[in-house]
Design a protein around this motif. Structure first.
Motif, PDB file in Angstrom:
ATOM      1  N   PHE A  20       0.840  -1.202   0.000  1.00  0.00           N
ATOM      2  CA  PHE A  20       0.000   0.000   0.000  1.00  0.00           C
ATOM      3  C   PHE A  20       0.880   1.258   0.000  1.00  0.00           C
ATOM      4  CE2 PHE A  20      -2.465   3.448   1.768  1.00  0.00           C
ATOM      5  CZ  PHE A  20      -3.685   3.307   1.124  1.00  0.00           C
ATOM      6  N   GLY A  21       0.591   2.161  -0.928  1.00  0.00           N
ATOM      7  CA  GLY A  21       1.345   3.413  -1.028  1.00  0.00           C
ATOM      8  C   GLY A  21       2.591   3.324  -1.872  1.00  0.00           C
ATOM      9  N   ALA A  22       2.926   2.107  -2.354  1.00  0.00           N
ATOM     10  CA  ALA A  22       4.124   1.957  -3.200  1.00  0.00           C
ATOM     11  C   ALA A  22       3.937   2.729  -4.504  1.00  0.00           C
ATOM     12  CB  ALA A  22       4.382   0.476  -3.492  1.00  0.00           C
ATOM     13  N   THR A  23       5.051   3.210  -5.046  1.00  0.00           N
ATOM     14  CA  THR A  23       4.990   4.033  -6.259  1.00  0.00           C
ATOM     15  C   THR A  23       4.680   3.184  -7.487  1.00  0.00           C
ATOM     16  OG1 THR A  23       6.570   5.606  -5.338  1.00  0.00           O
ATOM     17  CG2 THR A  23       6.287   5.618  -7.732  1.00  0.00           C
ATOM     18  N   VAL A  24       3.731   3.673  -8.296  1.00  0.00           N
ATOM     19  CA  VAL A  24       3.363   3.039  -9.564  1.00  0.00           C
ATOM     20  C   VAL A  24       3.932   3.905 -10.683  1.00  0.00           C
ATOM     21  CG1 VAL A  24       1.460   2.329 -11.060  1.00  0.00           C
ATOM     22  CG2 VAL A  24       1.268   2.069  -8.572  1.00  0.00           C
ATOM     23  N   VAL A  25       4.647   3.293 -11.627  1.00  0.00           N
ATOM     24  CA  VAL A  25       5.310   4.065 -12.696  1.00  0.00           C
ATOM     25  C   VAL A  25       4.759   3.674 -14.059  1.00  0.00           C
ATOM     26  CG1 VAL A  25       7.403   4.291 -11.320  1.00  0.00           C
ATOM     27  CG2 VAL A  25       7.193   2.397 -12.957  1.00  0.00           C
ATOM     28  N   SER A  26       4.914   4.581 -15.005  1.00  0.00           N
ATOM     29  CA  SER A  26       4.489   4.310 -16.387  1.00  0.00           C
ATOM     30  C   SER A  26       5.365   3.213 -16.981  1.00  0.00           C
ATOM     31  CB  SER A  26       4.589   5.571 -17.233  1.00  0.00           C
ATOM     32  OG  SER A  26       4.195   5.317 -18.553  1.00  0.00           O
ATOM     33  N   SER A  27       4.694   2.241 -17.608  1.00  0.00           N
ATOM     34  CA  SER A  27       5.421   1.095 -18.147  1.00  0.00           C
ATOM     35  C   SER A  27       6.216   1.450 -19.402  1.00  0.00           C
ATOM     36  CB  SER A  27       4.429  -0.021 -18.470  1.00  0.00           C
ATOM     37  OG  SER A  27       5.086  -1.173 -18.943  1.00  0.00           O
ATOM     38  N   LEU A  28       5.768   2.489 -20.137  1.00  0.00           N
ATOM     39  CA  LEU A  28       6.451   2.964 -21.350  1.00  0.00           C
ATOM     40  C   LEU A  28       6.258   4.476 -21.439  1.00  0.00           C
ATOM     41  CD1 LEU A  28       5.560   0.515 -24.282  1.00  0.00           C
ATOM     42  CD2 LEU A  28       7.845   0.998 -23.380  1.00  0.00           C
ATOM     43  N   GLY A  56      -3.321  14.531 -20.590  1.00  0.00           N
ATOM     44  CA  GLY A  56      -2.523  15.226 -21.571  1.00  0.00           C
ATOM     45  C   GLY A  56      -1.062  15.339 -21.221  1.00  0.00           C
ATOM     46  N   GLN A  57      -0.703  14.924 -19.999  1.00  0.00           N
ATOM     47  CA  GLN A  57       0.701  15.037 -19.577  1.00  0.00           C
ATOM     48  C   GLN A  57       1.549  13.967 -20.248  1.00  0.00           C
ATOM     49  OE1 GLN A  57       1.228  14.989 -15.306  1.00  0.00           O
ATOM     50  NE2 GLN A  57       3.375  14.360 -15.470  1.00  0.00           N
ATOM     51  N   ALA A  58       2.728  14.376 -20.753  1.00  0.00           N
ATOM     52  CA  ALA A  58       3.665  13.423 -21.336  1.00  0.00           C
ATOM     53  C   ALA A  58       4.474  12.779 -20.216  1.00  0.00           C
ATOM     54  CB  ALA A  58       4.586  14.119 -22.314  1.00  0.00           C
ATOM     55  N   VAL A  59       4.626  11.464 -20.298  1.00  0.00           N
ATOM     56  CA  VAL A  59       5.391  10.760 -19.271  1.00  0.00           C
ATOM     57  C   VAL A  59       6.444   9.886 -19.945  1.00  0.00           C
ATOM     58  CG1 VAL A  59       3.539  10.734 -17.555  1.00  0.00           C
ATOM     59  CG2 VAL A  59       3.665   8.903 -19.240  1.00  0.00           C
ATOM     60  N   ALA A  60       7.550   9.729 -19.261  1.00  0.00           N
ATOM     61  CA  ALA A  60       8.601   8.838 -19.746  1.00  0.00           C
ATOM     62  C   ALA A  60       8.436   7.486 -19.070  1.00  0.00           C
ATOM     63  CB  ALA A  60       9.963   9.432 -19.426  1.00  0.00           C
ATOM     64  N   GLN A  61       9.123   6.489 -19.573  1.00  0.00           N
ATOM     65  CA  GLN A  61       9.104   5.191 -18.896  1.00  0.00           C
ATOM     66  C   GLN A  61       9.703   5.353 -17.506  1.00  0.00           C
ATOM     67  OE1 GLN A  61      11.643   2.007 -20.512  1.00  0.00           O
ATOM     68  NE2 GLN A  61       9.874   0.624 -20.328  1.00  0.00           N
ATOM     69  N   GLY A  62       8.945   4.875 -16.480  1.00  0.00           N
ATOM     70  CA  GLY A  62       9.410   4.995 -15.099  1.00  0.00           C
ATOM     71  C   GLY A  62       8.912   6.239 -14.390  1.00  0.00           C
ATOM     72  N   THR A  63       8.151   7.114 -15.083  1.00  0.00           N
ATOM     73  CA  THR A  63       7.587   8.301 -14.431  1.00  0.00           C
ATOM     74  C   THR A  63       6.490   7.871 -13.449  1.00  0.00           C
ATOM     75  OG1 THR A  63       8.013   9.715 -16.339  1.00  0.00           O
ATOM     76  CG2 THR A  63       6.332  10.457 -14.777  1.00  0.00           C
ATOM     77  N   PRO A  64       6.534   8.320 -12.191  1.00  0.00           N
ATOM     78  CA  PRO A  64       5.465   7.972 -11.241  1.00  0.00           C
ATOM     79  C   PRO A  64       4.119   8.517 -11.714  1.00  0.00           C
ATOM     80  CG  PRO A  64       7.395   8.773 -10.075  1.00  0.00           C
ATOM     81  CD  PRO A  64       7.633   9.064 -11.528  1.00  0.00           C
ATOM     82  N   VAL A  65       3.132   7.628 -11.742  1.00  0.00           N
ATOM     83  CA  VAL A  65       1.783   8.056 -12.126  1.00  0.00           C
ATOM     84  C   VAL A  65       0.812   7.996 -10.945  1.00  0.00           C
ATOM     85  CG1 VAL A  65       2.079   7.377 -14.533  1.00  0.00           C
ATOM     86  CG2 VAL A  65       1.145   5.721 -12.885  1.00  0.00           C
ATOM     87  N   GLY A  66       1.172   7.273  -9.880  1.00  0.00           N
ATOM     88  CA  GLY A  66       0.292   7.193  -8.717  1.00  0.00           C
ATOM     89  C   GLY A  66       0.879   6.296  -7.656  1.00  0.00           C
ATOM     90  N   ALA A  67       0.026   5.928  -6.685  1.00  0.00           N
ATOM     91  CA  ALA A  67       0.455   5.068  -5.585  1.00  0.00           C
ATOM     92  C   ALA A  67      -0.536   3.917  -5.438  1.00  0.00           C
ATOM     93  CB  ALA A  67       0.524   5.856  -4.272  1.00  0.00           C
ATOM     94  N   VAL A  68      -0.033   2.760  -5.065  1.00  0.00           N
ATOM     95  CA  VAL A  68      -0.881   1.569  -4.896  1.00  0.00           C
ATOM     96  C   VAL A  68      -1.923   1.835  -3.801  1.00  0.00           C
ATOM     97  CG1 VAL A  68      -0.936  -0.853  -4.192  1.00  0.00           C
ATOM     98  CG2 VAL A  68       0.919  -0.013  -5.655  1.00  0.00           C
ATOM     99  N   GLY A  69      -3.158   1.392  -4.058  1.00  0.00           N
ATOM    100  CA  GLY A  69      -4.230   1.564  -3.074  1.00  0.00           C
ATOM    101  C   GLY A  69      -5.224   0.422  -3.143  1.00  0.00           C
ATOM    102  N   TYR A 116      -3.651   1.573 -14.971  1.00  0.00           N
ATOM    103  CA  TYR A 116      -3.159   1.385 -13.608  1.00  0.00           C
ATOM    104  C   TYR A 116      -4.359   1.636 -12.666  1.00  0.00           C
ATOM    105  CZ  TYR A 116       0.980   2.329 -16.433  1.00  0.00           C
ATOM    106  OH  TYR A 116       1.933   2.318 -17.428  1.00  0.00           O
ATOM    107  N   GLY A 117      -4.899   0.564 -12.060  1.00  0.00           N
ATOM    108  CA  GLY A 117      -6.147   0.706 -11.314  1.00  0.00           C
ATOM    109  C   GLY A 117      -6.025   0.511  -9.813  1.00  0.00           C
ATOM    110  N   HIS A 118      -7.075   0.971  -9.094  1.00  0.00           N
ATOM    111  CA  HIS A 118      -7.212   0.873  -7.636  1.00  0.00           C
ATOM    112  C   HIS A 118      -6.157   1.706  -6.892  1.00  0.00           C
ATOM    113  CE1 HIS A 118     -10.039  -2.240  -8.584  1.00  0.00           C
ATOM    114  NE2 HIS A 118      -9.117  -3.083  -9.017  1.00  0.00           N
ATOM    115  N   LEU A 119      -5.738   2.812  -7.495  1.00  0.00           N
ATOM    116  CA  LEU A 119      -4.700   3.646  -6.882  1.00  0.00           C
ATOM    117  C   LEU A 119      -5.237   4.370  -5.641  1.00  0.00           C
ATOM    118  CD1 LEU A 119      -3.306   5.266 -10.165  1.00  0.00           C
ATOM    119  CD2 LEU A 119      -2.405   3.255  -8.951  1.00  0.00           C
ATOM    120  N   SER A 120      -4.321   4.686  -4.740  1.00  0.00           N
ATOM    121  CA  SER A 120      -4.695   5.493  -3.576  1.00  0.00           C
ATOM    122  C   SER A 120      -4.417   6.976  -3.829  1.00  0.00           C
ATOM    123  CB  SER A 120      -3.915   5.036  -2.337  1.00  0.00           C
ATOM    124  OG  SER A 120      -2.514   5.169  -2.542  1.00  0.00           O
ATOM    125  N   ALA A 121      -3.555   7.269  -4.804  1.00  0.00           N
ATOM    126  CA  ALA A 121      -3.246   8.654  -5.173  1.00  0.00           C
ATOM    127  C   ALA A 121      -2.834   8.674  -6.644  1.00  0.00           C
ATOM    128  CB  ALA A 121      -2.131   9.225  -4.296  1.00  0.00           C
TER     129      ALA A 121
END
Length: 379
Positions: free
Chosen positions: A288-296, A337-350, A326-331
């Motif tokens: 819970f609360g672990a960082t979730v990152v963009s896969s690509l 519209g935001q551009a993200v790189a691979q490994g960019t944090p998109v949320g937290a596990v929830g 990426y589902g069931h996030l806590s944050a």
């Protein structure tokens, strides 16, 4: 090195342009989905209120039924007591009638003896006394005559006293019956009042059932509308974003946590067959609360703060018809519209939405189809 940097900058600019072109549409889609989500929340609040009121009415009805059971028991005891008292009274009245007859018969005999004694006093008594042969016989005859009168008088007094006691017993039993009948009348009134209250509770529960059914139907219709709008938004967004696939290998979405609690494919959920459209990454008590990152690398297509389904979730478009969810996030840390790189944090596990515990639900979609992520994840 410079060429690679230039290519990366061009790719980033292209993604930003795609994001800027998509943002007006995303804003409209999110506005519609937000409105539908608010309506769903309102209906759910109504259902919760109905549930609370139903529980209150059911508790009230149960309490009334317990009281009614006690009242019925008391009424039964009072009716039994009245019946017993009436039987005792009837027996006492029979005994009293017999005692009155005994007193009357004894009184009649006493009167007859008095009359006989009067006659005997004038004639028979004289001959009785003259017929004695000694002084002792004279005394005995005189005493016998007086004792007849005294004995009958005492008998009458005894019978009268018994009659008075029986009449007092009769009055007591009658008063007791009247008291029991008053209590019975009061309990009957309480029983009728409880019956009316139970009927009112039943009516309220019937109305609440009807309201709940109507709200559930409204919720189902609104949820279908929400899902249709979301599916349309995602489909149209996929068409509008277009672009070439960014390339590369999909990366693991929760670095440091590699336990898959539920793989892609068929499973049993709540006792029923269910097709799982992604993988669940979980580790009890730690994720819970672990960082979730963009896969690509890609562009954030959808950001939802839902309370059903995926709960809080993010969809990233990687071009070429590839997307990740990426589902069931806590944050959530990104915006549409935001551009993200691979490994960019998109949320937290929830554990938001339809979730049984903290985990990440991860999906990969190819050409609109939800595919097994394990075929694409590297390592």
């Amino acid at each position: 090195m410079k060429k690679r940097t230039i290519r990366f900058i061009c790719l980033l600019l292209a993604l930003l342009m795609i994001g800027s072109l998509a943002m007006p549409y995303l804003a409209r889609a999110n506005s519609t989905l937000d409105k539908l989500q608010q309506e769903l929340n309102g209906i759910r609040d109504n259902l919760n209120n109905i549930k609370d009121e139903t529980e209150r009415q059911e508790a009230n009805k149960a309490s009334l039924q317990r009281q009614n059971k006690i009242i019925l028991s008391q009424i039964g005891e009072l009716e039994k007591g009245i019946q017993t008292a009436q039987e005792t009274l009837a027996q006492k009245q029979l005994e009293l009638d017999q005692k009155r007859r005994d007193i009357q018969a004894t009184d009649d005999l006493f009167q007859q003896r008095l009359r006989a004694m009067y006659v005997m006093h004038n004639s028979g008594a004289l001959s009785t006394l003259l017929g004695v042969n000694s002084f002792e016989e004279l005394l005995t005859a005189s005493t016998t005559l007086s004792r007849i009168s005294v004995s009958d008088t005492e008998l009458l007094k005894k019978l009268a006293a018994e009659r008075a006691q029986m009449e007092a017993d009769e009055r007591y039993i009658q008063d007791r019956i009247a008291e029991l009948e008053t209590q019975l009348s009061q309990q009957e009134s309480k029983k009728n009042e409880l019956a009316a209250n139970i009927q009112a509770a039943n009516s309220s529960l019937t109305e609440l059932d009807a309201k709940q059914e109507a709200e559930e139907q409204a919720y189902a219709a609104k949820l279908a509308e929400y899902n249709a709008a979301r599916a349309q938004a995602e489909a149209e967004m996929g068409q509008s974003s277009g672009g070439e696939f960014v390339g590369g290998s999909f990366g693991w979405p929760v670095p440091g946590f590699y336990n898959i609690s539920s793989p892609y494919g068929w499973r049993t959920l709540y006792g029923k067959p269910d097709f799982h459209t992604g993988i669940d990454i979980a580790k009890s008590g730690q994720i819970f609360g672990a960082t979730v990152v963009s896969s690509l690398p890609g562009t954030v297509q959808t950001v939802r703060y839902g309370s059903t389904g995926y709960g809080y979730y993010v969809i990233v478009d990687h071009g070429g018809g590839y997307k990740t969810l990426y589902g069931h996030l806590s944050a959530i840390y990104v915006t549409p519209g935001q551009a993200v790189a691979q490994g960019t944090p998109v949320g937290a596990v929830g554990s938001t939405g339809n979730s049984t515990g903290p985990h990440l639900h991860f999906e990969i979609r190819a050409a609109g189809q939800k595919v097994d992520p394990m075929q694409y994840l590297k390592g």
